[in-house]
Design a protein around this motif. Structure first.
Motif, PDB file in Angstrom:
ATOM      1  N   PRO A 135       0.670 -37.250   3.860  1.00 40.13           N
ATOM      2  CA  PRO A 135       0.878 -36.887   5.275  1.00 40.13           C
ATOM      3  C   PRO A 135       0.886 -35.379   5.458  1.00 40.13           C
ATOM      4  CG  PRO A 135       2.943 -37.507   4.246  1.00 40.13           C
ATOM      5  CD  PRO A 135       1.880 -37.745   3.218  1.00 40.13           C
ATOM      6  N   LYS A 136       0.732 -34.951   6.687  1.00 35.39           N
ATOM      7  CA  LYS A 136       0.853 -33.524   6.990  1.00 35.39           C
ATOM      8  C   LYS A 136       2.288 -33.078   6.729  1.00 35.39           C
ATOM      9  CE  LYS A 136      -2.916 -33.254  10.331  1.00 35.39           C
ATOM     10  NZ  LYS A 136      -3.759 -32.467   9.399  1.00 35.39           N
ATOM     11  N   ARG A 137       2.425 -31.872   6.167  1.00 33.18           N
ATOM     12  CA  ARG A 137       3.739 -31.416   5.722  1.00 33.18           C
ATOM     13  C   ARG A 137       4.771 -31.405   6.847  1.00 33.18           C
ATOM     14  NH1 ARG A 137       3.325 -28.726   0.636  1.00 33.18           N
ATOM     15  NH2 ARG A 137       1.426 -29.540  -0.330  1.00 33.18           N
ATOM     16  N   GLU A 138       4.408 -30.883   8.020  1.00 33.78           N
ATOM     17  CA  GLU A 138       5.380 -30.760   9.101  1.00 33.78           C
ATOM     18  C   GLU A 138       5.923 -32.120   9.505  1.00 33.78           C
ATOM     19  OE1 GLU A 138       2.305 -29.627   9.152  1.00 33.78           O
ATOM     20  OE2 GLU A 138       2.587 -27.462   8.885  1.00 33.78           O
ATOM     21  N   ARG A 139       5.036 -33.100   9.615  1.00 33.85           N
ATOM     22  CA  ARG A 139       5.465 -34.443   9.998  1.00 33.85           C
ATOM     23  C   ARG A 139       6.342 -35.062   8.910  1.00 33.85           C
ATOM     24  NH1 ARG A 139       0.836 -38.391  12.021  1.00 33.85           N
ATOM     25  NH2 ARG A 139       0.748 -36.675  13.527  1.00 33.85           N
ATOM     26  N   LEU A 140       5.960 -34.833   7.660  1.00 31.62           N
ATOM     27  CA  LEU A 140       6.742 -35.371   6.552  1.00 31.62           C
ATOM     28  C   LEU A 140       8.142 -34.782   6.529  1.00 31.62           C
ATOM     29  CD1 LEU A 140       6.883 -37.053   3.912  1.00 31.62           C
ATOM     30  CD2 LEU A 140       6.116 -34.993   2.714  1.00 31.62           C
ATOM     31  N   TYR A 141       8.232 -33.474   6.674  1.00 32.56           N
ATOM     32  CA  TYR A 141       9.547 -32.835   6.620  1.00 32.56           C
ATOM     33  C   TYR A 141      10.436 -33.305   7.770  1.00 32.56           C
ATOM     34  CZ  TYR A 141       7.438 -29.690   3.177  1.00 32.56           C
ATOM     35  OH  TYR A 141       6.815 -29.170   2.059  1.00 32.56           O
ATOM     36  N   ALA A 142       9.842 -33.557   8.926  1.00 38.61           N
ATOM     37  CA  ALA A 142      10.626 -34.080  10.051  1.00 38.61           C
ATOM     38  C   ALA A 142      11.151 -35.480   9.728  1.00 38.61           C
ATOM     39  CB  ALA A 142       9.769 -34.102  11.319  1.00 38.61           C
ATOM     40  N   ARG A 143      10.343 -36.280   9.074  1.00 34.06           N
ATOM     41  CA  ARG A 143      10.775 -37.628   8.700  1.00 34.06           C
ATOM     42  C   ARG A 143      11.884 -37.565   7.652  1.00 34.06           C
ATOM     43  NH1 ARG A 143       6.287 -42.139   7.654  1.00 34.06           N
ATOM     44  NH2 ARG A 143       8.264 -43.212   7.345  1.00 34.06           N
ATOM     45  N   ILE A 144      11.760 -36.644   6.715  1.00 33.22           N
ATOM     46  CA  ILE A 144      12.796 -36.483   5.694  1.00 33.22           C
ATOM     47  C   ILE A 144      14.124 -36.138   6.344  1.00 33.22           C
ATOM     48  CG2 ILE A 144      13.582 -34.943   3.848  1.00 33.22           C
ATOM     49  CD1 ILE A 144      10.646 -34.852   2.887  1.00 33.22           C
ATOM     50  N   ASP A 146      16.961 -30.101  -0.304  1.00 33.78           N
ATOM     51  CA  ASP A 146      16.594 -30.535  -1.656  1.00 33.78           C
ATOM     52  C   ASP A 146      15.477 -31.571  -1.609  1.00 33.78           C
ATOM     53  OD1 ASP A 146      18.455 -28.870  -2.767  1.00 33.78           O
ATOM     54  OD2 ASP A 146      19.925 -30.429  -3.196  1.00 33.78           O
ATOM     55  N   THR A 147      15.555 -32.465  -0.642  1.00 31.49           N
ATOM     56  CA  THR A 147      14.534 -33.509  -0.528  1.00 31.49           C
ATOM     57  C   THR A 147      13.199 -32.922  -0.106  1.00 31.49           C
ATOM     58  OG1 THR A 147      16.298 -35.061   0.100  1.00 31.49           O
ATOM     59  CG2 THR A 147      14.031 -35.781   0.432  1.00 31.49           C
ATOM     60  N   ARG A 148      13.219 -31.965   0.801  1.00 31.50           N
ATOM     61  CA  ARG A 148      11.965 -31.310   1.200  1.00 31.50           C
ATOM     62  C   ARG A 148      11.331 -30.569   0.030  1.00 31.50           C
ATOM     63  NH1 ARG A 148      15.158 -29.859   5.823  1.00 31.50           N
ATOM     64  NH2 ARG A 148      15.348 -27.729   5.030  1.00 31.50           N
ATOM     65  N   HIS A 149      12.159 -29.885  -0.752  1.00 32.18           N
ATOM     66  CA  HIS A 149      11.630 -29.173  -1.921  1.00 32.18           C
ATOM     67  C   HIS A 149      11.040 -30.153  -2.928  1.00 32.18           C
ATOM     68  CE1 HIS A 149      14.618 -25.681  -0.975  1.00 32.18           C
ATOM     69  NE2 HIS A 149      13.502 -25.590  -0.270  1.00 32.18           N
ATOM     70  N   TYR A 150      11.706 -31.284  -3.093  1.00 35.03           N
ATOM     71  CA  TYR A 150      11.194 -32.306  -4.014  1.00 35.03           C
ATOM     72  C   TYR A 150       9.835 -32.822  -3.540  1.00 35.03           C
ATOM     73  CZ  TYR A 150      10.817 -36.786  -6.460  1.00 35.03           C
ATOM     74  OH  TYR A 150      10.378 -37.847  -7.204  1.00 35.03           O
ATOM     75  N   ALA A 151       9.701 -33.062  -2.246  1.00 34.39           N
ATOM     76  CA  ALA A 151       8.422 -33.532  -1.712  1.00 34.39           C
ATOM     77  C   ALA A 151       7.308 -32.520  -2.005  1.00 34.39           C
ATOM     78  CB  ALA A 151       8.542 -33.771  -0.209  1.00 34.39           C
ATOM     79  N   LYS A 152       7.630 -31.250  -1.870  1.00 27.91           N
ATOM     80  CA  LYS A 152       6.642 -30.211  -2.177  1.00 27.91           C
ATOM     81  C   LYS A 152       6.223 -30.277  -3.639  1.00 27.91           C
ATOM     82  CE  LYS A 152       5.929 -25.203  -1.781  1.00 27.91           C
ATOM     83  NZ  LYS A 152       6.554 -23.916  -1.383  1.00 27.91           N
ATOM     84  N   ARG A 153       7.194 -30.502  -4.537  1.00 30.02           N
ATOM     85  CA  ARG A 153       6.868 -30.616  -5.962  1.00 30.02           C
ATOM     86  C   ARG A 153       6.030 -31.861  -6.243  1.00 30.02           C
ATOM     87  NH1 ARG A 153      12.344 -29.258  -6.337  1.00 30.02           N
ATOM     88  NH2 ARG A 153      12.916 -31.327  -7.110  1.00 30.02           N
ATOM     89  N   GLN A 154       6.271 -32.920  -5.492  1.00 27.38           N
ATOM     90  CA  GLN A 154       5.473 -34.132  -5.684  1.00 27.38           C
ATOM     91  C   GLN A 154       4.007 -33.873  -5.358  1.00 27.38           C
ATOM     92  OE1 GLN A 154       8.195 -36.534  -3.178  1.00 27.38           O
ATOM     93  NE2 GLN A 154       8.034 -38.089  -4.777  1.00 27.38           N
ATOM     94  N   PHE A 155       3.733 -33.171  -4.282  1.00 26.91           N
ATOM     95  CA  PHE A 155       2.350 -32.816  -3.956  1.00 26.91           C
ATOM     96  C   PHE A 155       1.712 -32.058  -5.127  1.00 26.91           C
ATOM     97  CE2 PHE A 155       3.605 -33.322   0.585  1.00 26.91           C
ATOM     98  CZ  PHE A 155       2.523 -34.047   1.035  1.00 26.91           C
TER      99      PHE A 155
END
Length: 316
Positions: free
Chosen positions: A212-221, A280-289
């Motif tokens: 997903p697009k990062r902005e939308r993902l971070y909002a969902r997180i 922490d969850t947003r940073h983890y998502a970035k590492r997953q990408f």
């Protein structure tokens, strides 16, 4: 060829395959896996290192009881939080579940966000033997007494390759590397060269990474973390904290858990803990990408709104 014969042949080919659905946290992969399992007669197999823990249902966003009742789910919540569960242990469990699914004529659908688990599944795993509890406890006691910098310096003497690769303050991985060399007399890179074969060799699976697009993902997180708190995540973490487990155990480091424990101790406010958990969850998502892009090139990157079409064209 009759329609019945064609369907039988397609079903036979399906049993030799597996579908891998990965993606960053909160990307919608669990819903996609559930939908596919309903359509294809599949079994959803957890491929997330935190959703294995029975103590952490809400804070790890495990499938709900209604979802689990809809189609078979395996390897969710089957490990106690006091266990230092590893990728090797997961592979052993996954091998049994994979054989079971194929024996029942079900499509195996691996769903999760743990890159190491997917890498072990498709590329194999190093053959590090089990580490004795006494060795692990000794290394962790020294970590608390002497500090991470001292252990990193020791690692540089005993396993310079691992020491150069790790950040000097990476407590968990430095302790792990020291445990291995102390228990086996051999550095970790040696074991990495003597690995186990993959459960799913090339050609036996199709792999999708929801992107997903990062902005939308971070909002969902951010929204999901708030919903977790409203659904009882704090009580769940309080029950875990009451067990007074080793803070280095994987379950104790699940996103949101350390911050919420600090809140329960009166060190920070609930909102401060929530913001730390979200960050922490947003940073983890970035590492997953980053991990999937560099470590797992066999995964096809697909936008969430195109995922169902990808599955349709893949004939799953």
């Amino acid at each position: 060829m009759s329609v019945a014969t064609r369907d039988m042949q397609a079903h036979s080919k399906l049993l030799d395959k597996a579908v891998l659905i990965a993606g960053p946290t909160a990307s919608g992969k669990s819903a996609l896996g559930l939908e596919l399992a309903q359509k294809a007669g599949g079994v959803v197999i957890n491929t997330d290192s935190m959703q294995v823990y029975r103590d952490l249902r809400i804070i790890t966003a495990r499938p709900t009881a209604d979802e689990v009742a809809t189609v078979p789910h395996r390897l969710y919540g089957h490990v106690d939080a006091g266990v230092n569960f590893s990728a090797g242990a997961w592979v052993a469990d996954a091998a049994n579940v994979l054989a079971e699914a194929r024996g029942e004529g079900r499509l195996p659908i691996f769903v999760g966000g743990s890159g190491l688990y997917f890498k072990a599944l498709t590329q194999g795993l190093s053959a590090v033997p089990p580490i004795a509890t006494a060795v692990r406890d000794g290394v962790r006691a020294r970590l608390e007494r002497d500090g991470v910098e001292a252990l990193h310096a020791e690692l540089a003497q005993r396993d310079p390759v691992s020491a150069a690769r790790l950040k000097p303050r990476d407590r968990t991985r430095i302790a792990r590397a020291l445990e291995v060399v102390e228990a086996t007399g051999r550095p970790l890179p040696d074991w990495h060269r003597e690995g186990l074969p993959p459960l799913l060799p090339p050609g036996e699976f199709r792999a999708l990474f929801l992107a997903p697009k990062r902005e939308r993902l971070y909002a969902r997180i951010d929204a999901r973390f708030g919903a977790m708190l409203d659904s009882g995540a704090l009580d769940e973490v309080a029950a875990l904290a009451a067990r007074e487990l080793d803070p280095l155990l994987p379950a104790m480091k699940a996103h949101g858990v350390p911050a919420l424990i600090r809140h329960l101790r009166g060190e920070i406010s609930r909102e401060e803990a929530a913001e730390i958990g979200r960050a922490d969850t947003r940073h983890y998502a970035k590492r997953q990408f980053t991990w999937f892009r560099h470590q797992l090139p066999e995964f096809e990157w697909v936008a969430p709104d195109a995922a169902r079409e990808w599955l349709r064209l893949s004939r799953f």
